[in-house]
Structure formats: structure tokens, C-alpha cells
Design an enzyme around this catalytic site. Sequence first.
Site, PDB file in Angstrom:
ATOM      1  N   SER A 109       0.870  -1.173   0.000  1.00 51.69           N
ATOM      2  CA  SER A 109       0.000   0.000   0.000  1.00 51.69           C
ATOM      3  C   SER A 109       0.908   1.223   0.000  1.00 51.69           C
ATOM      4  O   SER A 109       1.476   1.591   1.023  1.00 51.69           O
ATOM      5  CB  SER A 109      -0.905   0.003   1.235  1.00 51.69           C
ATOM      6  N   LYS A 183      -6.814   1.618  -3.189  1.00 49.37           N
ATOM      7  CA  LYS A 183      -6.496   1.101  -1.859  1.00 49.37           C
ATOM      8  C   LYS A 183      -6.682   2.183  -0.797  1.00 49.37           C
ATOM      9  O   LYS A 183      -7.170   1.909   0.305  1.00 49.37           O
ATOM     10  CB  LYS A 183      -5.062   0.565  -1.821  1.00 49.37           C
ATOM     11  N   LYS A 251      -0.576   4.896   8.130  1.00 49.57           N
ATOM     12  CA  LYS A 251       0.124   5.349   6.926  1.00 49.57           C
ATOM     13  C   LYS A 251      -0.825   5.498   5.752  1.00 49.57           C
ATOM     14  O   LYS A 251      -0.805   6.509   5.041  1.00 49.57           O
ATOM     15  CB  LYS A 251       1.246   4.357   6.612  1.00 49.57           C
TER      16      LYS A 251
END
Length: 279
Positions: A109, A183, A251
Site C-alpha cells: 500500500s 487502496k 500510513k
Amino acid sequence: MNTPYPKPINPSETRIGWIGIGVMGSAMASRLISAGYSLTLYARTPSKSLHLQSLGAQLAPFPSSLAQSSDVVFTMLGHPPDVRQIVLDTPAGLLAGLKPGGVVVDHTSSHPILAKEIFAAAHEKGCWAVDAPVSGGDIGARDGKLAIYAGGDSDVVKWLSPLFDVMGRVTYMGSAGCGQKCKIANQITGGANLVGLSEGLVFAEKARLDVRKFLEAVRGGAAGSMAMELFGERMVGRDFRPGVFAEYAVKDLGMGVDVVEEGDEDVVMLPGAALTKQL
């Protein structure tokens, strides 16, 4: 365009490289080995690769040397700087060793802009790059039921489908970087679901409901979600072993909340995602 190889992917001929053997990466690599593919690994901590080596995987000393002996290299790393170093670093990076026609598939990701940069760098070498982050946690990785969001060249994604099918279900999202954008949107949605599920269970318990009956009662209604199916019983059983790590969720949400892509003039306010990240 034509696919990069004239022969279809098959376990007897397609050479696979894999970098990143954490909770998710190890399970995904294991599935490819079980499907009959020959894997070569690179691990910054070689001792972590012993399980995969016991299944038949080989170990390479550098990303570049792994790439030299691979047709397709998968990466499943922690953060965008890790991806940049492993893929783009010279002379030991992955692209430095990848031969023309080779493909790098990044399951990390990561940042959409970095995905575009890798795609361009691969293209300059006569190679291909696909950004293909995944969702489904450790259970989805182990069971081969991951949702895979792919960005890049559509023909290359289609050519890679036999490999993706071993790990889950791939959806082609568009040009380079679109897999990563999908994502981020997934994490915004999934993070909010996790917060709601957690607080719903806390309330149900404090209200002296049978929490398992609560889950069964609401799972078929509007409150039901994949987050509930994956994590509800684990929460009730107080099984907090990580499927993925909280730092990665922070994150991913940060890329949605804090990052404005170049050329964007509008600032998108995401107060729910910001609160989820804070929590």
C-alpha cells in the site's frame, strides 16, 4: 500492445521473485509455492525466510540478483520509502537487475505518485510495472481471497491473472497509480468500519447484551460488513494478534488525508478519515 511474453504463465516455466515476507507477504508467497511456482526470495533478515525456504524457495543476496533470475517480481513492503529503495535503488535495486520484458508487481500500500514513477522507470528499461495493493488481511492472504486493485497496463494485468488468481480476485482500476488510489479509498472506508464495529461491540457489552448474538443479529443488516466478518469473532474472543499492523493503517489513511496529488487544485476534506487516523 502485446503481452510481454509470448507464452502463457504456467508453473513449469514462469520464474517468480518475491520481496517482503511479513504477515501478508509470507502467506501470499506460500500460496504461489503451493500452486507449483518456483520462487526466489530476497529478505533483509534472511532468518525470516526459513519457513518459505523449507517449502522450496531459494534465497538471493540482493534485489538486483533476484530480478536477474525472475520473469515477474512481487514486492510486499511496509512503506513507500521501502518501495523506493528496493525497486529504484542502483546498482542493487530490483529494476537495475530486471531484464527487458520483466514485470514488477508492487502489492505494498504505497503512494500513487511513486507508482507512476516506477511505471515510467520500468518502461524506460523495456519492462512493465503494476501497482496492485490488496485488502483482506492475514485471513484473506492465507485463504487466497484477497481483493487486488491493479493499476498499469491492462494487457499486462490480464497476462498476470493466473498469478493473481492464486492470491485472490483482481480488479483492473486504470492507469499507473490507480491501484494505489483505490487502496487509499478502501482504507478510508474500512477504517471507519473498524471504528464502528469496535464501538458497537463496546456498547453492546456495556449494555449487557450477548455480544455474539449482537453480531448475528446485525450482520445481515445495514451494519454488516466485511470488517465484521473478518474481525468480529476475533474481537469478541479478545484475539488481538495482528492481521496487519496499526502503523500501516495510519500510513494509508495519512495518504488519503494529508496528500494532495500534483496538479490537483481542490482540497478534499475527509473529517471521518482524519478522526479514524487519529484514533
